[in-house]
Write a protein that holds these residues in place. Structure first.
Motif, short mmCIF file in Angstrom:
data_model
loop_
_atom_site.label_atom_id
_atom_site.label_comp_id
_atom_site.label_asym_id
_atom_site.label_seq_id
_atom_site.Cartn_x
_atom_site.Cartn_y
_atom_site.Cartn_z
N ASP A 84 -17.25 -1.46 -3.84
CA ASP A 84 -16.53 -0.40 -2.97
C ASP A 84 -15.12 -0.85 -2.59
O ASP A 84 -14.97 -0.93 -1.25
CB ASP A 84 -17.33 0.19 -1.77
N CYS B 283 -7.71 -2.63 -2.15
CA CYS B 283 -7.75 -3.22 -0.97
C CYS B 283 -7.38 -4.73 -0.97
O CYS B 283 -7.35 -5.07 -2.13
CB CYS B 283 -8.93 -2.65 -0.26
N GLN C 224 -7.05 -1.47 3.72
CA GLN C 224 -7.25 -0.30 2.41
C GLN C 224 -6.40 0.62 2.88
O GLN C 224 -6.00 1.11 3.86
CB GLN C 224 -8.74 0.24 2.94
N ARG C 225 -5.90 1.02 1.62
CA ARG C 225 -4.70 1.94 1.53
C ARG C 225 -5.25 3.21 2.20
O ARG C 225 -6.40 3.72 1.82
CB ARG C 225 -4.48 2.43 0.12
N GLY C 226 -4.65 3.67 3.31
CA GLY C 226 -4.94 4.96 3.90
C GLY C 226 -6.02 5.01 5.07
O GLY C 226 -6.40 5.85 5.34
N LYS C 227 -6.42 3.73 5.03
CA LYS C 227 -7.68 3.41 6.18
C LYS C 227 -7.18 2.41 7.36
O LYS C 227 -6.23 1.71 7.09
CB LYS C 227 -8.91 3.08 5.71
N GLN C 228 -7.92 2.49 8.27
CA GLN C 228 -7.81 1.67 9.46
C GLN C 228 -8.03 0.13 9.00
O GLN C 228 -8.98 -0.10 8.09
CB GLN C 228 -8.62 1.96 10.55
N THR C 229 -7.37 -0.70 9.29
CA THR C 229 -7.35 -2.19 8.99
C THR C 229 -8.37 -2.85 9.86
O THR C 229 -8.54 -2.48 11.15
CB THR C 229 -6.03 -2.87 9.45
N THR C 230 -9.28 -3.54 9.22
CA THR C 230 -10.64 -3.93 9.84
C THR C 230 -10.57 -5.56 9.91
O THR C 230 -10.31 -6.31 8.92
CB THR C 230 -11.88 -3.41 9.02
N HIS D 259 0.82 -1.32 0.04
CA HIS D 259 -0.01 0.18 -0.05
C HIS D 259 0.75 1.37 -0.06
O HIS D 259 0.35 2.52 0.01
CB HIS D 259 -1.00 -0.06 1.24
#
Lengths: 207, 207
Positions: free
Chosen positions: A205, A174, A185-191, A167
């Motif tokens: 999405d 993602c 997800q690039r730039g988002k919190q890992t879930t 990433h």
């Protein structure tokens, strides 16, 4: 429908359509005859007949006529290169996305069903013409996802760190780490997702 | 001379020649400034000045003028792609093999010094124009070599199995697993070497 399989998902594959014969793709392992025998014996116990694409004179035609396609696991680079050599990448994409033919992949067979093989764990033993893959889903998968092990003495990068490095590159999709499921997800919190979670939002999405 | 380094080999690198300045190549990590600072600070304590190739306007010229080259670890695919993008692969090969300039590589920097990156452990996060590498030695290396762990629940292939899969491909060179050292030769028995073993035969007899 697209499935990552190991056991009970075989059955879903069956229930989805009136599939009686499965086209098996054994390219990920070196010994295609032996691999086909293993798959054929197992799938027979589940009620399927198996044709292997490596036993047919015209693999493209075999894909076009298949009721369902199952790509077995092994080395992702070897598999993708063979799929390109046999001109099957576009054919499989068409049969699944346009004709609604069922696709099942195991491990390497799952990797090649995504946008690209950029997040495989495999060793790059051969050089495919591109890392772009069949693209049945708009995201990437990391099969056999393992959590970092703090007690490990291994000096190489851990799995999570490798995906984070992916990433760091621009315009990367993602990545779904398939343990149960962990979404990067690039730039988002890992879930983290529990088994049984609805991940269908990834189909529309996934950036 | 070519070294795989982590600690004391830095010194051998120094003793080998009158090297005062080292050209550092930080392409394997995303944050090149930070990586260079780490390498510079460390090598300063060992008595070297460090120029980083990413800080120079003309990387090819920097390689040509270097007293010694050190390529740091990180992602092997990213590193090799950058080396090709900057047209450094042939240049580094020339300086080492023709001019006798010292080369030191760590992890990914070791992989790219061999025939090819076919036996890296890294994730293929970018697509290099080929897997062929600098080719300072006539064999391949698998850094951070780990023995199979019988207690592991991991379903993916183990390291040894991956290298064996590489040797299922035709015309593949021998692979040196760098734990201490474990040598894989296509069609021959795998051999264990103790630390300090003389492996110089690999330079002439590596098939």
């Amino acid at each position: 429908m697209i499935y990552d399989c190991t056991d009970s998902l075989h059955k879903k594959f069956l229930f989805n359509r009136e599939v009686k014969r499965i086209l098996f793709v054994p390219y990920a392992l070196h010994d295609r005859d032996s691999f086909t025998k293993t798959a054929r014996d197992k799938l027979k116990t589940l009620g399927y007949e198996v044709d292997s694409v490596h036993e047919t004179p015209d693999p493209v035609d075999a894909v076009r006529k298949a009721e369902g396609t199952f790509i077995g696991g092994g080395n992702t680079f070897r598999l993708l290169k063979a799929l390109y050599d046999k001109k099957l990448v576009t054919e499989i994409r068409k049969t699944v996305l346009e004709d609604g033919i069922s696709y099942m992949g195991s491990s390497a067979g799952t990797n090649v069903s995504t946008i690209s093989i950029n997040t495989t764990n495999d060793m790059p033993i051969v050089y495919p013409p591109t890392f772009a893959a069949i693209g049945l889903v708009p995201f990437n998968i990391n099969p056999h996802y393992l959590d970092p092990d703090p007690s490990s003495k291994h000096m190489g990068e851990m799995r999570e760190q490798r995906i984070i490095q992916y990433h760091e590159e621009p315009d990367t999709p993602c990545v779904l780490g398939l343990r149960e499921a962990r979404l990067f997800q690039r730039g988002k919190q890992t879930t983290e997702y529990e088994p049984g979670s609805d991940l269908s939002f990834l189909l529309t999405d996934a950036q």
